[in-house]
Design a protein around this motif. Structure first.
Motif, PDB file in Angstrom:
ATOM      1  N   UNK A  60       0.728  -1.148  -0.135  1.00 39.16           N
ATOM      2  CA  UNK A  60      -0.047  -0.402   0.142  1.00 39.16           C
ATOM      3  C   UNK A  60       0.704   1.190  -0.098  1.00 39.16           C
ATOM      4  N   UNK A  61       1.959   1.067   0.803  1.00 37.47           N
ATOM      5  CA  UNK A  61       2.908   2.443   0.781  1.00 37.47           C
ATOM      6  C   UNK A  61       3.589   2.544  -0.621  1.00 37.47           C
ATOM      7  N   UNK A  62       3.815   1.548  -1.296  1.00 38.93           N
ATOM      8  CA  UNK A  62       4.707   1.571  -2.645  1.00 38.93           C
ATOM      9  C   UNK A  62       3.371   2.370  -3.462  1.00 38.93           C
ATOM     10  N   UNK A  63       2.242   1.779  -3.392  1.00 39.69           N
ATOM     11  CA  UNK A  63       1.259   2.437  -4.288  1.00 39.69           C
ATOM     12  C   UNK A  63       0.639   3.603  -4.184  1.00 39.69           C
ATOM     13  N   UNK A  64       0.760   4.082  -2.945  1.00 45.55           N
ATOM     14  CA  UNK A  64       0.258   5.463  -2.440  1.00 45.55           C
ATOM     15  C   UNK A  64       0.698   6.577  -3.472  1.00 45.55           C
ATOM     16  N   UNK A  65      -0.067   7.497  -3.749  1.00 42.92           N
ATOM     17  CA  UNK A  65       0.179   8.910  -4.171  1.00 42.92           C
ATOM     18  C   UNK A  65       0.588  10.191  -3.301  1.00 42.92           C
ATOM     19  N   UNK A  66      -0.131   9.923  -2.033  1.00 47.66           N
ATOM     20  CA  UNK A  66      -0.010  10.841  -0.906  1.00 47.66           C
ATOM     21  C   UNK A  66       0.414   9.968   0.368  1.00 47.66           C
ATOM     22  N   UNK A  67       1.420  10.314   0.906  1.00 42.95           N
ATOM     23  CA  UNK A  67       1.652   9.673   2.066  1.00 42.95           C
ATOM     24  C   UNK A  67       1.405  10.711   3.345  1.00 42.95           C
ATOM     25  N   UNK A  68       0.688  10.666   4.490  1.00 44.57           N
ATOM     26  CA  UNK A  68       0.300  11.652   5.493  1.00 44.57           C
ATOM     27  C   UNK A  68       0.995  10.993   6.693  1.00 44.57           C
ATOM     28  N   UNK A  69       2.014  11.756   7.134  1.00 45.96           N
ATOM     29  CA  UNK A  69       2.654  11.049   8.281  1.00 45.96           C
ATOM     30  C   UNK A  69       2.165  11.911   9.608  1.00 45.96           C
ATOM     31  N   UNK A  70       1.532  11.006  10.528  1.00 45.22           N
ATOM     32  CA  UNK A  70       0.909  11.797  11.349  1.00 45.22           C
ATOM     33  C   UNK A  70       1.656  11.808  12.885  1.00 45.22           C
ATOM     34  N   UNK A  71       2.146  12.858  12.866  1.00 50.71           N
ATOM     35  CA  UNK A  71       3.422  13.159  14.094  1.00 50.71           C
ATOM     36  C   UNK A  71       2.878  13.427  15.412  1.00 50.71           C
ATOM     37  N   UNK A  72       3.757  12.758  16.195  1.00 49.55           N
ATOM     38  CA  UNK A  72       3.385  12.734  17.661  1.00 49.55           C
ATOM     39  C   UNK A  72       4.492  12.033  18.366  1.00 49.55           C
ATOM     40  N   UNK A  73       4.329  12.207  19.617  1.00 52.33           N
ATOM     41  CA  UNK A  73       5.551  11.593  20.333  1.00 52.33           C
ATOM     42  C   UNK A  73       5.632   9.894  20.103  1.00 52.33           C
ATOM     43  N   UNK A  74       4.349   9.466  19.891  1.00 54.66           N
ATOM     44  CA  UNK A  74       4.221   8.071  19.848  1.00 54.66           C
ATOM     45  C   UNK A  74       4.580   7.512  18.419  1.00 54.66           C
ATOM     46  N   UNK A  75       4.508   8.575  17.462  1.00 59.25           N
ATOM     47  CA  UNK A  75       5.016   8.243  15.949  1.00 59.25           C
ATOM     48  C   UNK A  75       6.581   7.967  16.152  1.00 59.25           C
ATOM     49  N   UNK A  76       7.273   8.881  16.710  1.00 58.67           N
ATOM     50  CA  UNK A  76       8.647   8.770  16.923  1.00 58.67           C
ATOM     51  C   UNK A  76       9.023   7.781  17.829  1.00 58.67           C
ATOM     52  N   UNK A  77       8.304   7.090  18.772  1.00 57.27           N
ATOM     53  CA  UNK A  77       8.610   6.140  19.448  1.00 57.27           C
ATOM     54  C   UNK A  77       8.359   4.730  18.859  1.00 57.27           C
ATOM     55  N   UNK A  78       7.508   4.876  17.770  1.00 53.86           N
ATOM     56  CA  UNK A  78       7.314   3.583  16.923  1.00 53.86           C
ATOM     57  C   UNK A  78       8.356   3.134  15.960  1.00 53.86           C
ATOM     58  N   UNK A  79       8.957   2.154  15.996  1.00 52.13           N
ATOM     59  CA  UNK A  79       9.995   1.690  15.063  1.00 52.13           C
ATOM     60  C   UNK A  79       9.550   1.481  13.760  1.00 52.13           C
ATOM     61  N   UNK A  80       8.231   0.993  13.570  1.00 51.18           N
ATOM     62  CA  UNK A  80       7.856   0.650  12.344  1.00 51.18           C
ATOM     63  C   UNK A  80       7.311   2.061  11.724  1.00 51.18           C
ATOM     64  N   UNK A  81       6.842   2.853  12.304  1.00 52.16           N
ATOM     65  CA  UNK A  81       6.545   4.196  11.690  1.00 52.16           C
ATOM     66  C   UNK A  81       7.487   5.083  11.172  1.00 52.16           C
ATOM     67  N   UNK A  82       8.453   5.131  12.353  1.00 49.77           N
ATOM     68  CA  UNK A  82       9.725   6.124  11.985  1.00 49.77           C
ATOM     69  C   UNK A  82      10.620   5.174  10.910  1.00 49.77           C
ATOM     70  N   UNK A  83      11.290   4.281  11.306  1.00 49.88           N
ATOM     71  CA  UNK A  83      12.371   3.539  10.582  1.00 49.88           C
ATOM     72  C   UNK A  83      11.914   3.141   9.117  1.00 49.88           C
ATOM     73  N   UNK A  84      10.502   2.558   9.079  1.00 52.36           N
ATOM     74  CA  UNK A  84      10.023   1.880   8.024  1.00 52.36           C
ATOM     75  C   UNK A  84       9.309   2.845   7.245  1.00 52.36           C
TER      76      UNK A  84
END
Length: 234
Positions: A60-84
């Motif tokens: 889904x990420x490869x096929x997306x035209x727009x990627x919305x990064x929903x930024x929060x402290x938990x976003x930074x703490x999530x390995x998958x959200x941040x690193x991948x």
């Protein structure tokens, strides 16, 4: 009934589980764009039962035209959200295959993050939860996305118009060249008369201006038969 658009784009939500409630509120604010056929929203809750979760997200990420990064402290703490997801989205943004838009949901130290150079929403970088009315912030995000989609549509229509014009004049030049050859090589008199008539018809159908002559005498006209597009390098 939703009107399907040729330019419909897939919106991918990169979001920590702790921010799911805010993501759902944003999804509701973007629902008019989806109903009108501008976008198709995708998030992890749409993964079919029994599917390989990480593989489905990656596709889904490869096929997306727009990627919305929903930024929060938990976003930074999530390995998958941040690193991948975030790093993959930034790579797609750099390649020009997707537009990555950071959305500041909750207050955090994001100014030194890899995406800090991108224009964030809401405008000014004020977190959604810091607004007196969070719905006003989310509505502003939806309006900004609508403006971006409208701008992309106008640019796409202009590009298609240029391509059609280039193809038309390329065909005009090719036909004109063949007719001129017919006139200057030994042929029956009636063939030359037909050739002159064709030339007159061509100039009647294709008003000649400076742009036409530039294309006629350019040697850098490349026509892509598979896509029906012409590229002109003046």
């Amino acid at each position: 009934m939703k009107q399907q658009r040729v330019s419909q784009m897939t919106v991918f939500y990169s979001c920590a589980q702790e921010d799911e409630a805010l993501r759902q509120r944003l999804e509701r604010h973007l629902s008019p764009l989806e109903r009108e056929g501008w976008i198709r929203q995708w998030h992890h809750r749409l993964i079919p039962a029994g599917s390989e979760r990480m593989l489905a997200i990656s596709q889904a990420l490869d096929e997306a035209s727009i990627v919305l990064l929903l930024i929060s402290p938990d976003f930074f703490a999530s390995h998958h959200c941040y690193e991948v997801e975030m790093l993959s989205a930034l790579q797609s943004h750099q390649r020009g295959t997707a537009r990555t838009i950071p959305i500041i949901l909750r207050t955090c130290d994001w100014q030194s993050a890899p995406f800090a150079g991108l224009e964030c929403l809401p405008r000014g970088g004020k977190a959604v939860t810091e607004w007196r009315d969070p719905d006003a912030a989310l509505s502003g995000i939806a309006q900004d996305l609508r403006q971006m989609l409208n701008a992309n549509t106008r640019a796409s229509q202009y590009s298609r118009g240029i391509q059609r014009t280039a193809l038309k004049y390329f065909l005009f030049c090719s036909l004109l060249t063949n007719v001129v050859q017919l006139l200057f090589y030994p042929h029956e008199k009636w063939l030359k008369i037909v050739g002159l008539a064709v030339v007159g018809l061509l100039f009647r159908l294709f008003p000649v201006n400076k742009r036409v002559w530039n294309i006629c005498f350019s040697r850098n006209v490349h026509c892509l038969e598979s896509s029906g597009r012409c590229q002109i390098h003046m």
